[in-house]
Structures are given as structure tokens and as C-alpha cells.
Design an enzyme around this catalytic site. Structure first.
Site, PDB file in Angstrom:
ATOM      1  N   CYS A  17       0.808  -1.218   0.000  1.00 46.27           N
ATOM      2  CA  CYS A  17       0.000   0.000   0.000  1.00 46.27           C
ATOM      3  C   CYS A  17       0.843   1.269   0.000  1.00 46.27           C
ATOM      4  O   CYS A  17       0.535   2.238  -0.706  1.00 46.27           O
ATOM      5  CB  CYS A  17      -0.963   0.002   1.192  1.00 46.27           C
ATOM      6  SG  CYS A  17      -0.180  -0.365   2.777  1.00 46.27           S
TER       7      CYS A  17
ATOM      8  N   HIS B  41      -3.083   6.598   4.269  1.00 45.81           N
ATOM      9  CA  HIS B  41      -1.642   6.685   4.466  1.00 45.81           C
ATOM     10  C   HIS B  41      -1.127   8.029   3.948  1.00 45.81           C
ATOM     11  O   HIS B  41      -1.564   8.512   2.892  1.00 45.81           O
ATOM     12  CB  HIS B  41      -0.919   5.580   3.706  1.00 45.81           C
ATOM     13  CG  HIS B  41      -1.064   4.218   4.298  1.00 45.81           C
ATOM     14  ND1 HIS B  41      -1.736   3.968   5.470  1.00 45.81           N
ATOM     15  CD2 HIS B  41      -0.606   3.007   3.862  1.00 45.81           C
ATOM     16  CE1 HIS B  41      -1.675   2.662   5.738  1.00 45.81           C
ATOM     17  NE2 HIS B  41      -0.994   2.068   4.775  1.00 45.81           N
TER      18      HIS B  41
END
EC number: 1.2.1.11
Length: 340
Positions: free
Chosen positions: A130, A243
């Protein structure tokens, strides 16, 4: 004519997002199957306005299915991916198992869609980590213009990257701060995550880096350019989803911040929100549920000859996992299988 699609791990955070995104992007699905482990057999999951009951992955016949989007972790993938691939079903895997296999393409469609044709060697395509996925989306258009020599990245990664148990752990610890009588047991992280940051994601390696940091190095080289030097510090922060990354880039040639901003505005998958004023940037809370990778704080780095700094934010359950997998299926369908 559409596709017969399998989502393996349909009851998990990423699996549910895969189902949501297939529906949102109107992927041409003729038939869809939701798979889970035997303990979750019969659990209901949503696909648009439909409700699907999960089937047992252990007894499922992959023959005649076009794609299988896997979100089941490396151990289960090691068992079931070869079975699906051998049955003629193309596996798009979200685990780390096949990312570094030279016979398995590691794909971020905005960056290296051309490499997807190598899938036929094993009938498997790997989804990147990710934290890597959002970074390479930002790096590639800049690399095409000025060639990147070195990247220094510090990540601020949400707890959803560790799964549902980590989300619950942050929630329970946060409640306990305000209600000291609430008890909680630390299960996911080695230290408290609520109102804290933990500079430790995945296991430690011999050189002192963590496996998450190593992944960013190895995957960037495989996806973008093996000549790029990358050093990373990966940190878990008390954010539920999304994130963030502070990225410092050193180029071979000079790249002006204004030109970089224009390049990124035109690049696929990127949304530039970069105003030099209070709130003129994107935070992880604002990116949740969005398809884009957001770039802010673009500015020259005066400490090196050809340096640039930027801030990169993305929904890790989407671009970092489920969305990227669906985008891979879209490219494969459009360029190879050509049904939809």
C-alpha cells in the site's frame, strides 16, 4: 459480454472494498462469487444492491472464471493461487507472496501497465504494498521528465493497514484514555497506538530496517526503475484509514517546482491540492473513500542540487489495495481478454 469474477477474502476490509469498487466503477461483471474461509461460510456481503453469501474457498472450482481478486494473506494465497491459476483463472493477488517473483508482474496501472502482458508466465499478477502504490504514482511522471536518482520517504501509515483488529485496538485504547476504567489488551502492536506513533511496521531485518521499509525499496525498483535509490522510514500513526508520505526526491536534472506541479496535475490518478495557505493541503481524513492519490506541499529542496519535496496522501484500502487490484483487472480485460 462481461466477466466472471471471484473475490477471495470477501469478508475482510480489503475484500469488501474490492466488491464496493467493482460496483462503483461499473466493472462488466456477468457473475460474481464471494469466497471466504470455512469459518466465515455463509456470511453475507454486499455487491451494489445485491447481497452475496460467501462460499468456501477450500472447495470452490475456479474453472471457467476469468479473474480472482485475492485478499487472503500470503499463507492462504500460497495454497489457493496456484489452484486458481492452473484452472485458467487469472489471479490478482494483494499479498506480498508473489511481488518479488521475476515471473510475476508487479503492477500499478498508472505506472507500468505495459508489464501486465507478462502475467501469462504463471497466470498471476501481484498488487504492490500500500505504501509503495501511492508513492510510485507520484514518482513516475516526474521520473519521465527529470530522472530520479534518490528518494527519501517517511511514511505515516494508518492502522487499517494492519486489518480490522488494529482498527479495534486503536478505538479501544482511545476510549480507555477518557474512561480509565475501560480495560484493553494490546494484541496487534508492541506499544500503544492511541495518541502515539510507532516507528515499526512488519518485522525487523538484520540491517536495522523493517520489512515494510524494504518493500518500498524493492517494489519501487521493480515498478519504476531499478536504478532509483530509495531509503524509507515507515511509521504507524493513530489514524483509522489513509496513508500519508513525506517524499524527498533528488533528480539527475533540475526540475522546477512549478513545472513539477503542472506535470502532476496532468498525470493519471493524481489530484494536486497545493495552496500555500492554512488548510491548502490534503490530510488522510479527507482522502478516505476517494480514488485519487493527493499531492500537496510541492516545493524545492535547496539542500541538494536538484531536489524536490512533496506530501502524498491516499486511501490505503483503495489505491493501496482494492482499487489497484480492480484497475489491474480493467487493464487486463481491456488489453488482453477483451470481453467487456
Amino acid at each position: 459480454m462481461g466477466y466472471r469474477v471471484v473475490v477471495a477474502g470477501a469478508t475482510g476490509n480489503v475484500g469488501r472494498e474490492m466488491l464496493n469498487i467493482l460496483d462503483e466503477r461499473q466493472f462488466p461483471v456477468d457473475e460474481i462469487a464471494a469466497l471466504a474461509s470455512r469459518r466465515s461460510l455463509g456470511t453475507e456481503v454486499s455487491f451494489g444492491d445485491k447481497t452475496l453469501k460467501t462460499q468456501d474457498i477450500d472447495t470452490f472450482d475456479f474453472s471457467g472464471w476469468d479473474f480472482a481478486l485475492f485478499a487472503i494473506g500470503s499463507d492462504a494465497t500460497k495454497k489457493y493461487a496456484p489452484i486458481a491459476a492452473k484452472a485458467g483463472c487469472v489471479v490478482i493477488d494483494n499479498s506480498s507472496l508473489y511481488r518479488y517473483d521475476p515471473d510475476v508482474p508487479l503492477i500499478v496501472p498508472e505506472v507500468n501497465a505495459h508489464a501486465i502482458h507478462d502475467y501469462s508466465k504463471k497466470n498471476i499478477i501481484a498488487n504492490p504494498n500500500c505504501s509503495t502504490a501511492q508513492m510510485v504514482v507520484a514518482l513516475k511522471p516526474l521520473h519521465d521528465r527529470a530522472k530520479i536518482k534518490r528518494v527519501v520517504v517517511s511514511t505515516y501509515q494508518s492502522v487499517s493497514g494492519s486489518g480490522k483488529a488494529a482498527i479495534d485496538e486503536l478505538w479501544d485504547q482511545t476510549k480507555a484514555v477518557y474512561n480509565p476504567t475501560d480495560n484493553y489488551e494490546r494484541k496487534v502492536y508492541p506499544k500503544d497506538i492511541a495518541f502515539n506513533v510507532i516507528p515499526h511496521i512488519d518485522v525487523f531485518l538484520e540491517d536495522g530496517s523493517t520489512k515494510e521499509e524494504w518493500k518500498m525499496v524493492a517494489e519501487t525498483k521493480k515498478i519504476v526503475d531499478p536504478s532509483i535509490k530509495v531509503t524509507a522510514t515507515c511509521v504507524r500513526v493513530p489514524v483509522f484509514v489513509g496513508h500519508s508520505e513525506a517524499i524527498n526526491i533528488e533528480f539527475e536534472d533540475f526540475l522546477d517546482e512549478d513545472e513539477a506541479r503542472d506535470i502532476l496535475r496532468e498525470a493519471p490518478g493524481i489530484m494536486v491540492i497545493d495552496k500555500r495557505e492554512d488548510g491548502g493541503y490534503v490530510t488522510p481524513k479527507e482522502c478516505v473513500g476517494d480514488f485519487a492519490t493527493f499531492i500537496s506541499r510541492i516545493r524545492q529542496d535547496s539542500t541538494v542540487e536538484n531536489g524536490l519535496n512533496l506530501w502524498c496522501v491516499s486511501d490505503n484500502l483503495r489505491k493501496g489495495a482494492a482499487l489497484n487490484a480492480v484497475q489491474i483487472a480493467e487493464v487486463l480485460g481491456r488489453e488482453v481478454l477483451k470481453k467487456g
